[in-house]
Enzyme design. Structure first.
Site, PDB file in Angstrom:
ATOM      1  N   CYS A  81     -72.138   7.752   8.502  1.00 14.97           N
ATOM      2  CA  CYS A  81     -73.433   8.366   8.225  1.00 14.97           C
ATOM      3  C   CYS A  81     -74.282   8.096   9.444  1.00 14.97           C
ATOM      4  CB  CYS A  81     -74.094   7.784   6.982  1.00 14.97           C
ATOM      5  SG  CYS A  81     -75.777   8.396   6.767  1.00 14.97           S
ATOM      6  N   CYS A 121     -78.369   7.166   8.348  1.00 13.24           N
ATOM      7  CA  CYS A 121     -78.652   5.808   7.862  1.00 13.24           C
ATOM      8  C   CYS A 121     -77.360   5.198   7.363  1.00 13.24           C
ATOM      9  CB  CYS A 121     -79.766   5.806   6.822  1.00 13.24           C
ATOM     10  SG  CYS A 121     -79.564   6.990   5.477  1.00 13.24           S
TER      11      CYS A 121
END
Lengths: 130, 214
Positions: B113, B116
């Site tokens: 990701c 975040c």
């Protein structure tokens, strides 16, 4: 890109991670407050106070702020960013405000200072806000 | 965090050690929100308990083991992972929109990701620290082969690496290759050998005992 700063695995042999609680699959939470902060965000979102998309934006904003301050982003401060995002979103949604949070934080610290070791720590009735 | 704790032990009564700043901030948040009736402390405890112990990577491992042993389920998983995972009772929270990507001898999938740390919690539990680290988030996309090398995984040059970027809407689960030599194992036995990292794409599985006398 092969210096120790950019090495990302195996992480568990890093001194910074030496005190992390872990299981066979790796670290879980470093400290209980991290799990509590995690649960608060999940529960408030489940209850509809903010969407999970809003949450990821708030968390991403904390990462960007940390990077702008030049803080190393190696995952070790992850839950500090999580907590800051939680405080900002709770404030933005009007669920609490910085003054109340600060006052309550100091009340908890005082409660710990005056509670003998081994006894449950509770806020004095007079110190509880309404 | 280094709290000097080398004095006062002979003084009575010894008062409780004041928690760290973030711990006090969490207590402030929680107590205020509970008092306002905005969160139920029992619900918070249930979440903590579930993510710390009950959920974990075991749910994902059971999904993988079933896909290895049940071709019809595997097809449903690859066609619509959200429905197939819900079929096994692992729905909810941030795992609603799932996509399963299959590793083959020619293709290796890995998940990151970059924004975040979006992660399929209901099937994999809490994300490991390295998944949340900036080096992994930034380098998995630009140098996946180098990142995998640091995990001890050196893929042949002809293996295609596909990197999937999770978002708040879509989460990915890697379906690892079933190791050779596991044909006689049951789904339960197979689930035991499926690791969290293999379902993120940071590891390839080998049969238990491989390289040993077995």
């Amino acid at each position: 890109m092969s210096t120790s700063e950019t090495r990302i695995a195996p992480p568990l042999d890093r001194p910074a991670f030496a005190r992390l609680p872990r299981d066979a699959d790796g670290p879980v939470f470093a400290e209980p407050w991290q799990a509590q902060a995690f649960a608060l965000a999940v529960r408030l979102s489940e209850a509809g106070w903010f969407s999970w998309h809003e949450w990821t934006l708030a968390l991403g904003e904390q990462f960007r702020s940390a990077a702008a301050r030049g803080e190393p982003d190696d995952g070790s401060r992850y839950y500090e960013h999580w907590l800051a995002a939680l405080e900002s979103l709770v404030t933005a949604k009007g669920l609490s405000d910085p003054a109340a949070l600060s006052e309550r934080k100091h009340a908890w610290a005082e409660a710990y200072r005056r509670t003998p070791h081994g006894e449950p720590v509770a806020l004095a009735a007079a110190m509880r806000g309404t | 965090m280094s709290h000097a704790h080398t004095h006062d032990h002979d003084h009575a009564p010894e008062h409780s050690e004041v928690p760290s700043d973030p711990a006090l901030r969490v207590k402030a948040l929680e107590s205020l929100l509970v008092e306002k009736g905005l969160v139920d402390p029992a619900a918070l405890d249930a979440i903590i308990d579930a993510y710390e112990r009950k959920i974990g990577p075991r749910n994902g491992a059971r999904i993988v083991a079933r896909a290895w042993t049940d071709p019809a389920f595997k097809q449903r998983l690859l066609d619509d992972a959200t429905a197939a995972i819900a079929e096994m009772g692992f729905a909810g929270r941030q795992g609603e929109h799932m996509v399963a990507v299959e590793n083959t001898p020619a293709v290796h999938n890995m998940v990151v990701c970059t924004l975040c740390s979006c992660y399929p919690w209901p099937v994999l539990g809490l994300p490991p620290l390295w998944y949340k680290s900036a080096p992994y988030r930034s380098r998995a996309v630009i140098d996946p082969r180098g990142v995998l090398h640091e995990f001890g995984l050196d893929l042949a040059p002809e293996v295609e690496i596909r990197v999937w970027d999770s978002t708040s809407e879509v989460r990915y689960l890697v379906l690892p290759e079933r190791p050779a030599g596991t044909e006689a194992m049951s789904a339960d036995e197979l689930a035991e050998m499926v690791t969290r990292d293999s379902m993120i794409g940071a590891e390839r599985l080998s049969a238990p005992g491989k390289g040993a006398a077995a």
